[in-house]
Design a protein around this motif. Sequence first.
Motif: not given
Length: 561
Positions: A162-171, A210-220, A430-438
């Motif tokens: 849950g933390g890695l989806i709603n927040g941020y996770g990398i490997e 697409y909205g859930m990542p980085w939302s910190q659980g503030t959409l549901g 869609v343009k999510t909270m984080v996105y590549p450089e245009p």
Amino acid sequence: MADLQTPLVRRKRKKVLVDYLVQFRWILVIFVVLPFSALIYLNIYLGDMWSAMKSEKRRQKEHEENVDKVVKRLKQRNPKKDGLVCTARKPWIAVGMRNVDYKRARHFEVDLSAFRNILEIDKERMIAKVEPLVNMGQITRATCPMNLALAVVAELDDLTVGGLINGYGIEGSSHIYGLFSDTVVAMEVVLADGRVVRATKDNEYSDLFYGMPWSQGTLGFLVSAEIKLIPTKEYMRLTYTPVKGTLKEIAQAYADSFAPRDGDPAKIPDFVEGMVYSSSEGVMMTGVYATEEEAKKKGNKINRVGWWFKPWFYQYAQAALKKGEFVEYIPTREYYHRHTRSLYWEGKLILPFGDQFWFRFLLGWLMPPKVSLLKLTQGEAIRNYYHDSHVIQDMLVPLYKVGEALEFVHREMEVYPLWLCPHRLYKLPVKTMVYPEPGFELHQRQGDTSYAQMFTDIGVYYAPAAVLRGEEFNGAEAVHRLEQWLIENHSYQPQYAVSELSERDFWRMFDASHYEHCRRKYGAVGTLMSVYYKSKKGKKTEKEVQEAEAAILEPAYAEEA
């Protein structure tokens, strides 16, 4: 080059009581935190084993019952009398160093503590269906014996799905698969009004997906997720390559280690990470899955890094600077969690002698201390000390700017070691909270493709050199300057960290448009706190929280670059 080699001299800092509390904190850690951590880990392990013994049918039935409880609880809320909705999880339990201050305001709690089961491992679809409190240690115990793994396995055992989806996770595999959230196939979400929906990238709830990542659980409330599995092998063939030179030369060697300039896919490793030990030295590590048969061939070295008495991984890797390039084989699951025991290198500050052989042999089996217990026992004074005199930040920057970012960190913070881990940032519908450089795809830079820009996580975790020298250091100002650099360079700061961003700057760093669309469409406004106020540093009053929820973000926030 001279300004990188010569440290910025600051005035000496006079020691106060909190300095001694931090210096001798190891006493509390050894006699209180470590024993209780071991009991908690044992309890979690037994709970995981009990869950694994249940049939899939029983686990699914319990899951449905627990989802019904969440729905009923939400329908009990009176919007006029009750506060905003949040989980019943205690503020200090989160793995990140930022305490969850928003819960100090009046709130309506929903208990999600039962959602900690692996519901299904589907070998045919290559999908793992899990609940949000399943952690990385739990899932690798289940999948590694099958020669399967999540496409992205975050290093620390305690990190949850849950933390890695709603927040941020990398490997180290993120240069192939992207961030943890990019490997999710479907999400089961309980919305603010109690509806239960399944969101995928191509169904009617694709905007929520697409909205859930980085939302910190503030959409549901995320109550389950289906995540991509990949085939693996028993061992990781790891190559340690020392690099010496300027920070920009180190950055280039790092890029070359996983993004071949000729674009040959055969040269791309399964795993990669870099560690920068000073302004002139680093070690790059590239891993390729290997069979047990290959690993045990005569002449090959097997290193079981998971044993409690083994040297801490970052220190072991540093030996390549003297030893030169070498290759060894590490059991795959042990490789995944190589940084858990020492919490990267934070363990050195928590227990200054924790890396010594005598400690590792006698008490290493108790490591690591639970981050939640460290937070619970630190008190307000120590907490503020760490905010002012310590850095735990990640910088997500385009690959071609890593050299500049390393030089910035050296000038402003002089923190070493630094962790380097690449990841793809996909160009989404869609343009999510984080996105590549245009327009990134037009430049054809190293590591980029037509569908994803290569970014890098620069992990900055430790006490700045000025603090170690006993000099003055203003952590808040340093983090503020770092955040401004990130905004100016189309880069990002994960929200687990302590942030100095104003609301305006937060929405200059992140894009608000799609997030706010989902907030309104799925009834989160007025029920769930917005992501900025959930991430904001400092205590929140009930009035402040309510006013923030009632306000609508200015369009300019989303439009500024």
